[in-house]
Design a protein around this motif. Structure first.
Motif, PDB file in Angstrom:
ATOM      1  N   GLU A  54       0.836  -1.296   0.073  1.00 59.19           N
ATOM      2  CA  GLU A  54      -0.127  -0.078  -0.113  1.00 59.19           C
ATOM      3  C   GLU A  54       0.921   1.346  -0.098  1.00 59.19           C
ATOM      4  OE1 GLU A  54      -2.594  -0.220   3.310  1.00 59.19           O
ATOM      5  OE2 GLU A  54      -3.479  -2.133   2.842  1.00 59.19           O
ATOM      6  N   GLY A  55       2.133   1.054   0.641  1.00 61.86           N
ATOM      7  CA  GLY A  55       2.946   2.534   0.580  1.00 61.86           C
ATOM      8  C   GLY A  55       2.779   2.868   2.055  1.00 61.86           C
ATOM      9  N   THR A  56       3.956   3.471   2.694  1.00 65.68           N
ATOM     10  CA  THR A  56       4.056   3.610   4.003  1.00 65.68           C
ATOM     11  C   THR A  56       3.154   4.796   4.267  1.00 65.68           C
ATOM     12  OG1 THR A  56       6.376   2.919   4.087  1.00 65.68           O
ATOM     13  CG2 THR A  56       5.482   4.477   5.850  1.00 65.68           C
ATOM     14  N   ALA A  57       2.861   5.599   3.611  1.00 66.41           N
ATOM     15  CA  ALA A  57       2.034   6.843   4.072  1.00 66.41           C
ATOM     16  C   ALA A  57       0.553   6.262   4.145  1.00 66.41           C
ATOM     17  CB  ALA A  57       2.176   8.180   2.864  1.00 66.41           C
ATOM     18  N   ALA A  58       0.166   5.444   3.017  1.00 66.78           N
ATOM     19  CA  ALA A  58      -1.186   5.097   3.155  1.00 66.78           C
ATOM     20  C   ALA A  58      -1.514   4.427   4.273  1.00 66.78           C
ATOM     21  CB  ALA A  58      -1.545   4.483   1.764  1.00 66.78           C
ATOM     22  N   TYR A  59      -0.586   3.558   4.447  1.00 66.94           N
ATOM     23  CA  TYR A  59      -0.552   2.264   5.722  1.00 66.94           C
ATOM     24  C   TYR A  59      -0.919   2.979   7.024  1.00 66.94           C
ATOM     25  CZ  TYR A  59       0.498  -1.670   8.700  1.00 66.94           C
ATOM     26  OH  TYR A  59       0.353  -2.604   9.644  1.00 66.94           O
ATOM     27  N   LEU A  60      -0.056   3.800   7.164  1.00 69.41           N
ATOM     28  CA  LEU A  60       0.077   4.748   8.531  1.00 69.41           C
ATOM     29  C   LEU A  60      -1.221   5.563   8.782  1.00 69.41           C
ATOM     30  CD1 LEU A  60       3.544   5.765   9.063  1.00 69.41           C
ATOM     31  CD2 LEU A  60       2.421   3.703   9.898  1.00 69.41           C
ATOM     32  N   LYS A  61      -1.643   6.167   7.494  1.00 70.41           N
ATOM     33  CA  LYS A  61      -3.028   6.865   7.595  1.00 70.41           C
ATOM     34  C   LYS A  61      -4.322   5.973   8.029  1.00 70.41           C
ATOM     35  CE  LYS A  61      -1.625  10.820   4.792  1.00 70.41           C
ATOM     36  NZ  LYS A  61      -1.915  11.284   3.248  1.00 70.41           N
ATOM     37  N   ASP A  62      -4.306   4.667   7.358  1.00 69.14           N
ATOM     38  CA  ASP A  62      -5.198   3.904   7.716  1.00 69.14           C
ATOM     39  C   ASP A  62      -5.058   3.304   9.041  1.00 69.14           C
ATOM     40  OD1 ASP A  62      -7.246   1.964   6.733  1.00 69.14           O
ATOM     41  OD2 ASP A  62      -6.082   0.201   7.274  1.00 69.14           O
ATOM     42  N   LEU A  63      -3.853   2.946   9.783  1.00 65.94           N
ATOM     43  CA  LEU A  63      -3.831   2.797  10.990  1.00 65.94           C
ATOM     44  C   LEU A  63      -4.168   3.795  12.018  1.00 65.94           C
ATOM     45  CD1 LEU A  63      -0.138   1.349  11.602  1.00 65.94           C
ATOM     46  CD2 LEU A  63      -2.473   0.154  11.054  1.00 65.94           C
ATOM     47  N   HIS A  64      -4.105   5.105  11.606  1.00 71.10           N
ATOM     48  CA  HIS A  64      -4.626   6.207  12.497  1.00 71.10           C
ATOM     49  C   HIS A  64      -6.173   6.243  12.297  1.00 71.10           C
ATOM     50  CE1 HIS A  64      -5.787  10.450  13.410  1.00 71.10           C
ATOM     51  NE2 HIS A  64      -4.543  10.342  14.396  1.00 71.10           N
ATOM     52  N   ARG A  65      -6.764   6.055  10.977  1.00 73.42           N
ATOM     53  CA  ARG A  65      -8.288   6.021  10.922  1.00 73.42           C
ATOM     54  C   ARG A  65      -8.879   4.988  11.567  1.00 73.42           C
ATOM     55  NH1 ARG A  65      -6.873   7.223   5.325  1.00 73.42           N
ATOM     56  NH2 ARG A  65      -7.016   5.189   5.003  1.00 73.42           N
ATOM     57  N   ALA A  66      -8.427   3.764  11.745  1.00 71.82           N
ATOM     58  CA  ALA A  66      -8.866   2.435  12.352  1.00 71.82           C
ATOM     59  C   ALA A  66      -8.701   2.780  13.866  1.00 71.82           C
ATOM     60  CB  ALA A  66      -7.934   1.310  11.740  1.00 71.82           C
ATOM     61  N   THR A  67      -7.571   3.392  14.317  1.00 66.14           N
ATOM     62  CA  THR A  67      -7.714   3.539  15.638  1.00 66.14           C
ATOM     63  C   THR A  67      -8.609   4.725  16.306  1.00 66.14           C
ATOM     64  OG1 THR A  67      -5.139   2.759  15.518  1.00 66.14           O
ATOM     65  CG2 THR A  67      -5.985   3.900  17.944  1.00 66.14           C
ATOM     66  N   THR A  68      -8.803   5.562  15.536  1.00 62.60           N
ATOM     67  CA  THR A  68      -9.403   6.740  15.677  1.00 62.60           C
ATOM     68  C   THR A  68     -11.396   6.161  15.619  1.00 62.60           C
ATOM     69  OG1 THR A  68      -8.426   8.529  14.431  1.00 62.60           O
ATOM     70  CG2 THR A  68     -10.679   8.828  14.983  1.00 62.60           C
ATOM     71  N   ARG A  69     -11.511   5.258  14.683  1.00 63.49           N
ATOM     72  CA  ARG A  69     -12.932   4.628  14.993  1.00 63.49           C
ATOM     73  C   ARG A  69     -12.836   3.979  16.243  1.00 63.49           C
ATOM     74  NH1 ARG A  69     -11.804   3.568   9.390  1.00 63.49           N
ATOM     75  NH2 ARG A  69     -11.197   1.446   9.817  1.00 63.49           N
ATOM     76  N   LEU A  70     -11.979   2.943  16.503  1.00 61.50           N
ATOM     77  CA  LEU A  70     -12.090   2.197  17.595  1.00 61.50           C
ATOM     78  C   LEU A  70     -12.016   3.110  19.094  1.00 61.50           C
ATOM     79  CD1 LEU A  70     -11.686  -0.724  18.727  1.00 61.50           C
ATOM     80  CD2 LEU A  70      -9.388  -0.101  19.128  1.00 61.50           C
ATOM     81  N   THR A  71     -11.487   3.981  18.839  1.00 64.17           N
ATOM     82  CA  THR A  71     -11.459   4.784  20.386  1.00 64.17           C
ATOM     83  C   THR A  71     -12.568   5.916  20.260  1.00 64.17           C
ATOM     84  OG1 THR A  71      -9.710   6.328  19.629  1.00 64.17           O
ATOM     85  CG2 THR A  71      -9.116   4.229  20.743  1.00 64.17           C
TER      86      THR A  71
END
Length: 283
Positions: A258-275
């Protein structure tokens, strides 16, 4: 209430510390963890030490982006290492502004380990850093209860990696039994109910060891994004309110694809949803 969280270096270990700070900022994270000491015997290390140019550049980028360094890692107490080994890690951590040193309990002599941990904590206090034991499912210190017993009276804390917590059968009751304030960081990821049958990677960032058990391979290279697995993450976060979160999701295949930038943004989005209090009621 907004929840902010940081990015563990293992989520993007192929990025040197200055690049990690920039990438974390662009993805929305407010802090990072920085690897200043190898976690496995085959690793090379970034040239990050007190007074080193890379350290100065990391500090400069932190200042420019507002991203802080929460912790430095990963120092294994194996029964042989002592002050001459941990002092450079503490000096680097202090220059970076870290307040936590991630510690792995690798010494099978638990009495000696406790004494060494107490000595490390006494030295670290002079740098404004607290050593925190991370229970790891394939190390001598594998449960939060064992880590708490070792830390008691030493000045050390605990870094809770939810992958290892789940893999050793940890429960919310185990967390509720811990002394207040002993858990300093929650390293957040997700995973399936049981350890998957994973292919052995041909290589890992920084030359991490590719040998080991399925648990070790999962830990280093095949974690899942928060909210995409079966771990009781909401319950864990509810049991430890207001403890800083560090998102630790190494998945080398996804990051490469996916590429590092897209991957990290997805981690942030997912964690935002979870919390999000609207969806999880974490805070």
């Amino acid at each position: 209430m907004d929840v902010t969280f940081g990015l563990a270096h293992l989520s993007a270990l192929h990025l040197d510390p200055p690049s990690l700070v920039t990438a974390a900022s662009e993805a929305g994270f407010v802090s990072v963890g920085v690897r200043v000491f190898p976690a496995t015997g085959t690793e090379v290390r970034y040239p990050i030490a007190a007074g080193a140019p890379m350290t100065a550049e990391t500090v400069r980028r932190c200042s420019a982006t507002g991203v802080s360094v929460l912790d430095v890692e990963a120092f294994t107490l194996d029964g042989a290492r002592g002050p001459v080994d941990w002092k450079p890690a503490l000096e680097a951590g202090a220059e970076l502004g870290a307040r936590i040193l991630n510690v792995i309990g690798g010494d099978p002599d638990l009495s000696r380990l406790r004494d060494t941990l107490a000595e490390l904590a006494a030295d670290a206090s002079g740098f404004g850093i607290r050593p925190c034991l991370e229970p790891i499912s394939y190390q001598c210190v594998d449960t939060v209860a064992k880590a708490a017993r070792l830390a008691e009276g030493t000045g050390a804390g605990i870094m809770l990696d939810v992958l290892h917590f789940v893999r050793v059968g940890g429960t919310v009751a185990d967390l509720e039994a811990l002394p207040a304030g002993v858990v300093e960081v929650i390293q957040l990821c997700d995973g399936p109910a049981t350890v998957p049958d994973l292919p052995t990677p041909t290589e890992l960032p920084l030359g991490q060891s590719v040998d080991g058990s399925p648990r070790q391979i999962e830990s280093r290279a095949h974690r899942l994004t928060p909210g995409s697995g079966t771990f009781p993450l909401v319950e864990i976060l509810r049991a430890l309110p207001d403890v800083p979160i560090s998102v630790e999701v190494p998945n080398v295949d996804r990051a490469a694809r996916e590429g590092t930038a897209a991957y990290l943004k997805d981690l942030h989005r997912a964690t935002t949803r979870l919390t999000s209090p609207d969806t999880a009621g974490v805070r």
